[in-house]
Design a protein around this motif. Structure first.
Motif, short mmCIF file in Angstrom:
data_model
loop_
_atom_site.label_atom_id
_atom_site.label_comp_id
_atom_site.label_asym_id
_atom_site.label_seq_id
_atom_site.Cartn_x
_atom_site.Cartn_y
_atom_site.Cartn_z
N LYS A 278 0.84 -1.22 0.00
CA LYS A 278 0.00 0.00 0.00
C LYS A 278 0.87 1.26 0.00
N SER A 279 1.94 1.23 0.78
CA SER A 279 2.77 2.45 0.88
C SER A 279 3.52 2.70 -0.41
N LEU A 280 3.91 1.61 -1.08
CA LEU A 280 4.60 1.76 -2.37
C LEU A 280 3.66 2.41 -3.40
N ASP A 281 2.44 1.93 -3.42
CA ASP A 281 1.45 2.48 -4.36
C ASP A 281 1.23 3.98 -4.08
N ILE A 282 1.08 4.32 -2.80
CA ILE A 282 0.87 5.74 -2.43
C ILE A 282 2.11 6.56 -2.80
N SER A 283 3.30 6.00 -2.52
CA SER A 283 4.56 6.74 -2.79
C SER A 283 4.71 7.06 -4.26
N GLN A 284 4.25 6.13 -5.11
CA GLN A 284 4.42 6.33 -6.56
C GLN A 284 3.45 7.37 -7.11
N MET A 285 2.52 7.82 -6.27
CA MET A 285 1.58 8.86 -6.68
C MET A 285 2.15 10.26 -6.37
N LEU A 286 3.13 10.31 -5.45
CA LEU A 286 3.51 11.59 -4.85
C LEU A 286 4.14 12.60 -5.81
N SER A 287 4.93 12.12 -6.79
CA SER A 287 5.56 13.08 -7.71
C SER A 287 4.48 13.81 -8.51
N MET A 288 3.39 13.09 -8.82
CA MET A 288 2.33 13.72 -9.63
C MET A 288 1.54 14.76 -8.84
N ILE A 289 1.42 14.51 -7.53
CA ILE A 289 0.63 15.46 -6.74
C ILE A 289 1.52 16.43 -5.97
N GLU A 290 2.83 16.35 -6.26
CA GLU A 290 3.81 17.27 -5.68
C GLU A 290 3.79 17.27 -4.16
N SER A 291 3.91 16.08 -3.61
CA SER A 291 4.00 15.96 -2.15
C SER A 291 5.38 15.42 -1.79
N ASN A 292 5.96 15.98 -0.74
CA ASN A 292 7.28 15.54 -0.28
C ASN A 292 7.21 14.54 0.86
N THR A 293 6.00 14.10 1.18
CA THR A 293 5.85 13.17 2.30
C THR A 293 6.45 11.81 1.93
N GLU A 294 7.23 11.26 2.87
CA GLU A 294 7.76 9.91 2.65
C GLU A 294 6.78 8.93 3.29
N VAL A 295 6.40 7.89 2.57
CA VAL A 295 5.45 6.90 3.13
C VAL A 295 6.15 5.55 3.16
N ILE A 296 6.27 4.98 4.36
CA ILE A 296 6.90 3.65 4.42
C ILE A 296 5.93 2.62 5.02
N GLY A 297 6.02 1.41 4.54
CA GLY A 297 5.15 0.33 5.02
C GLY A 297 5.95 -0.66 5.85
N ILE A 298 5.41 -1.02 7.01
CA ILE A 298 6.13 -1.86 7.96
C ILE A 298 5.23 -2.99 8.43
N THR A 299 5.79 -4.18 8.59
CA THR A 299 5.04 -5.27 9.21
C THR A 299 5.53 -5.43 10.65
N LYS A 300 4.68 -5.16 11.57
CA LYS A 300 4.89 -5.39 13.02
C LYS A 300 6.02 -4.60 13.70
N ASP A 301 6.99 -4.04 12.98
CA ASP A 301 8.19 -3.47 13.62
C ASP A 301 7.91 -2.06 14.18
N TYR A 302 7.52 -2.01 15.45
CA TYR A 302 7.13 -0.72 16.06
C TYR A 302 8.28 0.26 16.22
N PHE A 303 9.53 -0.25 16.13
CA PHE A 303 10.67 0.65 16.27
C PHE A 303 10.59 1.77 15.22
N GLN A 304 10.06 1.41 14.04
CA GLN A 304 9.97 2.40 12.95
C GLN A 304 8.98 3.53 13.27
N SER A 305 8.13 3.31 14.26
CA SER A 305 7.15 4.35 14.61
C SER A 305 7.70 5.31 15.67
N LYS A 306 8.96 5.06 16.09
CA LYS A 306 9.59 5.81 17.18
C LYS A 306 9.38 7.33 17.06
#
Ligand SMILES: NC(=O)c1ccc[n+]([C@@H]2O[C@H](COP(=O)([O-])OP(=O)(O)OC[C@H]3O[C@@H](n4cnc5c(N)ncnc54)[C@H](O)[C@@H]3O)[C@@H](O)[C@H]2O)c1
Ligand SMILES: O=C(O)C[C@H](O)C(=O)O
Length: 312
Positions: free
Chosen positions: A41-69
């Protein structure tokens, strides 16, 4: 500025997409228990960002809460949605366990975060998250009133043939059949609604609003996600911009409206600390009775849960 969304299903992924489109935050972490789902899901959203001119980074994680730090905001959308024939209350036991687990894990890595709860039954899940997180209740906010109000405005706009943007409304109470839309506090560009339709006609719209979620469940076989995610993004934006806007949200009551030890929908001022003020309206007897009935219903569910699991 980082926002984590727990649950990459319909509501979670839609929240990530809408939030990324707003270009509001530096990073969105989308986390799910199901392998590969959030990554896809995050890859699909990320590939939309250049077209809508957003600089937000979207990453997808399975279970690893450290990434939400150190997330500024954690949005909890995980758990099961209802299917046709089910009530939101039918989800309570399964989702309570899930909400408790994910709140515990998230608060560990983001001890200062604000939480927006979406999972159903909404008021009870917000209570569960609050009891688990053991932080100030201003930081745990349940999303429902904005959505219910948006549905009410939509149905009203159709009836009146007036733009929903110009309709202001307010709701109290739990997210469900006992919600209390306030006729007295509904207006169209400042003009009281009574100038447009009678209380009886308005009651018909309220009934439609109460059944708004169910209507979508019956059409789609699962619950809504577009309007719910837009409602979540409204809360995120208000907190991040510290806008001090007033929205109906499910919050912990400590005596306001004569109620305590409960999460219930009331108007609140939202800002950078979360719930900055609970607005107490003077209700008439009819409104008081309806609110009491709604509160009793939510309390009954909380008490059932407490009987089943004594750790609450
Ligand atoms: N408050 C509201 O107004 C409102 C509006 C819409 C939906 N909801 C509720 O939101 C919830 C989600 O709805 P949905 O349509 O996105 O459902 P969904 O089934 O599409 O997504 C739920 C996701 O949660 C994940 N999940 C389950 N357990 C998890 C865990 N322990 N950790 C991380 N992820 C986990 C699932 O793998 C799934 O991807 C439901 O409970 C629904 O009733 C509330
Ligand atoms: O109806 C549901 O089960 C989901 C949500 O609470 C809604 O109102 O859309």
């Amino acid at each position: 500025m980082k926002v984590t969304i727990i649950g990459a299903g319909n509501v979670g992924a839609s929240c990530a997409s809408l939030l990324a489109q707003r270009n509001l935050v530096r990073k969105i972490v989308l986390l799910d228990i199901r392998e590969k789902l959030s990554e896809g899901k995050s890859l699909d959203i990320s590939q939309m960002l250049s077209m809508i001119e957003s600089n937000t980074e979207v990453i997808g994680i399975t279970k690893d809460y450290f990434q939400s730090k150190n997330s500024e905001i954690i949005i909890i959308t995980c758990g099961i949605p209802r299917k046709p024939g089910m009530s939101r209350e039918d989800l309570v036991k399964t989702n309570a366990e899930i909400i408790r687990t994910v709140t515990k894990k998230s608060i560990l890595f983001s001890p200062k975060s604000k939480f927006i709860i979406v999972s159903n039954p909404l008021d009870v899940m917000s209570y569960v998250s609050y009891m688990t997180a053991k932080v100030d209740s201003s930081r745990i906010i349940g999303m429902a009133g904005i959505l219910d109000s948006a549905r009410y405005r939509f149905f009203l706009s159709k009836k009146l043939n007036i733009s929903p943007i110009d309709i202001q409304s307010l709701l109290l109470g739990g997210h469900g059949d006992t919600m209390v839309p306030l006729y007295r506090y509904t207006s169209v560009s400042g003009i009281p609604i009574k100038e447009f339709l009678s209380e009886e006609e308005n009651d018909e719209i309220i009934e439609k609003t109460k059944k708004g979620g169910e209507q979508i469940v019956n059409l789609l076989g699962t619950s809504a996600w577009m309007a719910p995610s837009a409602s979540v993004v409204k809360i995120v934006e208000t907190i991040l911009k510290d806008s001090k806007r007033i929205f109906p949200c499910s919050v912990f009551l400590k005596g306001q409206y004569g109620l305590k030890d409960i999460y219930l929908g009331v108007p609140v001022v939202l800002g950078k600390s979360g719930v900055e003020k609970i607005v107490e309206l003077k209700l008439n007897q009819k409104e008081k009775n309806l609110l009491k009935k709604s509160a009793n219903h939510v309390k009954m569910m909380i008490n059932k849960l407490k009987k089943f699991d004594t750790s609450y």
